[in-house]
Write a protein that holds these residues in place. Sequence first.
Motif, PDB file in Angstrom:
ATOM      1  N   ALA A  13       0.858  -1.180   0.000  1.00 14.25           N
ATOM      2  CA  ALA A  13       0.000   0.000   0.000  1.00 14.25           C
ATOM      3  C   ALA A  13       0.894   1.230   0.000  1.00 14.25           C
ATOM      4  O   ALA A  13       2.084   1.161   0.330  1.00 14.25           O
ATOM      5  N   PHE A  14       0.320   2.368  -0.398  1.00 18.43           N
ATOM      6  CA  PHE A  14       1.083   3.612  -0.321  1.00 18.43           C
ATOM      7  C   PHE A  14       1.432   3.894   1.135  1.00 18.43           C
ATOM      8  O   PHE A  14       0.621   3.663   2.030  1.00 18.43           O
ATOM      9  N   LYS A  15       2.645   4.375   1.371  1.00 15.29           N
ATOM     10  CA  LYS A  15       3.090   4.752   2.715  1.00 15.29           C
ATOM     11  C   LYS A  15       3.619   6.174   2.662  1.00 15.29           C
ATOM     12  O   LYS A  15       4.172   6.599   1.645  1.00 15.29           O
ATOM     13  N   ASP A  16       3.452   6.896   3.742  1.00 19.43           N
ATOM     14  CA  ASP A  16       4.034   8.236   3.831  1.00 19.43           C
ATOM     15  C   ASP A  16       5.544   8.101   3.901  1.00 19.43           C
ATOM     16  O   ASP A  16       6.071   7.343   4.721  1.00 19.43           O
ATOM     17  N   LEU A  17       6.230   8.825   3.031  1.00 13.87           N
ATOM     18  CA  LEU A  17       7.683   8.789   2.999  1.00 13.87           C
ATOM     19  C   LEU A  17       8.240   9.559   4.181  1.00 13.87           C
ATOM     20  O   LEU A  17       7.898  10.711   4.400  1.00 13.87           O
ATOM     21  N   THR A  48       3.979  16.108  -3.320  1.00 17.60           N
ATOM     22  CA  THR A  48       3.542  14.947  -4.104  1.00 17.60           C
ATOM     23  C   THR A  48       2.981  13.912  -3.143  1.00 17.60           C
ATOM     24  O   THR A  48       3.665  13.457  -2.247  1.00 17.60           O
ATOM     25  N   GLN A  49       1.717  13.554  -3.346  1.00 15.91           N
ATOM     26  CA  GLN A  49       1.065  12.649  -2.402  1.00 15.91           C
ATOM     27  C   GLN A  49       1.206  11.184  -2.770  1.00 15.91           C
ATOM     28  O   GLN A  49       1.251  10.327  -1.905  1.00 15.91           O
ATOM     29  N   ARG A  50       1.252  10.878  -4.051  1.00 17.88           N
ATOM     30  CA  ARG A  50       1.334   9.469  -4.455  1.00 17.88           C
ATOM     31  C   ARG A  50       2.416   9.297  -5.516  1.00 17.88           C
ATOM     32  O   ARG A  50       2.282   9.754  -6.637  1.00 17.88           O
ATOM     33  N   PHE A  51       3.469   8.609  -5.100  1.00 12.51           N
ATOM     34  CA  PHE A  51       4.638   8.398  -5.948  1.00 12.51           C
ATOM     35  C   PHE A  51       5.062   6.955  -5.730  1.00 12.51           C
ATOM     36  O   PHE A  51       5.221   6.530  -4.583  1.00 12.51           O
TER      37      PHE A  51
END
Length: 74
Positions: A13-17, A48-51
Amino acid sequence: MDFGDLNPMDSTAFKDLKYDALKDDPLIYCVFEGKNLGRYINIPEKNTQRFSYSIDSLRNGILYVSSTMDRNNP
């Protein structure tokens, strides 16, 4: 950031960098056939929120990585 064990074709899943340029190296690391491999990557802009990063292949001891920005950022 640790993503745990991933096998070919796995994704997360996407995670906060959580990246601090003063403390962290912009690298993706993995272990393949007992060898530690790494590749420098570009860190996205803060807004940038989703990379996404993808390990495309591992050949001759070289880690190939691509990146994609989701143009439909929430």
